[in-house]
Design a protein around this motif. Sequence first.
Motif, short mmCIF file in Angstrom:
data_model
loop_
_atom_site.label_atom_id
_atom_site.label_comp_id
_atom_site.label_asym_id
_atom_site.label_seq_id
_atom_site.Cartn_x
_atom_site.Cartn_y
_atom_site.Cartn_z
N PRO A 53 0.94 -1.36 0.03
CA PRO A 53 0.02 0.07 -0.06
C PRO A 53 0.88 1.36 -0.12
N GLY A 54 1.97 1.09 0.58
CA GLY A 54 3.12 2.44 0.60
C GLY A 54 3.69 2.62 -0.79
N VAL A 58 9.23 2.83 -2.03
CA VAL A 58 9.92 2.81 -0.68
C VAL A 58 10.55 1.63 -0.31
N LEU A 59 10.08 0.29 -0.90
CA LEU A 59 10.62 -0.93 -0.63
C LEU A 59 12.09 -1.14 -1.40
N ALA A 67 15.85 -2.12 7.00
CA ALA A 67 14.59 -1.10 6.86
C ALA A 67 13.81 -1.00 8.16
N PHE A 71 10.53 1.40 8.62
CA PHE A 71 9.46 0.60 8.63
C PHE A 71 8.64 1.18 9.77
N GLY A 75 4.87 3.79 11.10
CA GLY A 75 3.67 3.24 12.25
C GLY A 75 2.76 2.15 11.49
N MET A 83 0.96 -9.67 8.18
CA MET A 83 1.28 -9.69 6.62
C MET A 83 2.71 -10.29 6.37
#
Length: 166
Positions: A53-54, A58-59, A67, A71, A75, A83
């Motif tokens: 979802p982000g 970013v990953l 990370a 992470f 929040g 997950m």
Amino acid sequence: MATKDLKDDTAATSAGKLFTRAEVEKHSETSKDTWIIIHNNVYNVTSFLNEHPGGEEVLLEQHGQDATEAFEDIGHSTDARQMMESYKIGELVEAERMEDSGKRIRDWSNKNEDSSRSYANIHLTPNAENEFNKVAIVALKLSADDQTSCVSPARRSRVMSMISEG
Ligand code: HEM
């Protein structure tokens, strides 16, 4: 074949292999997999990139790195933490683990509501927290039309629905 390699890799490590930080970094340099370290665990998030979802950016930025801080700064919810389990391929060798791992995991349920709380290891007194909330609300309002805001529209509307206009 790339697909076969990916499958073999995952199978070989799903039992909970131990990695060094250098191995995680090297693997990321030499393969197309995206491995990241969070709280001393190693995750292969390659198949999750499209679903995050982000966003995948970013990953990908954390490719081969630790990370944990990024992470926790977001929040992530309890759902996100559950997950993660399905992408875990192993852990860091004991000598390379971070001692404070896990301490920053926040309890979002508010079951143990305290008069003061910690965010990102910064301790806030109740007064400071009140001031902090006011600043955060103003920042959210100001960011409403800002496309470059780091707050997602979904989170913004969730928060805004909890605030009565005054
Ligand atoms: C396996 C690892 C990860 C999983 C399973 C995961 C999962 C999720 C989920 C489910 C959300 C939706 C919001 C929530 O439920 O908390 C989310 C949002 C987000 N994630 Fe992750 N995430 C992971 C790693 C990361 C990392 C390493 C970063 C940063 C480098 C990151 C950055 C973000 C951002 C920026 C958002 C959007 C926050 C918002 O809209 O308010 N995530 N992630």
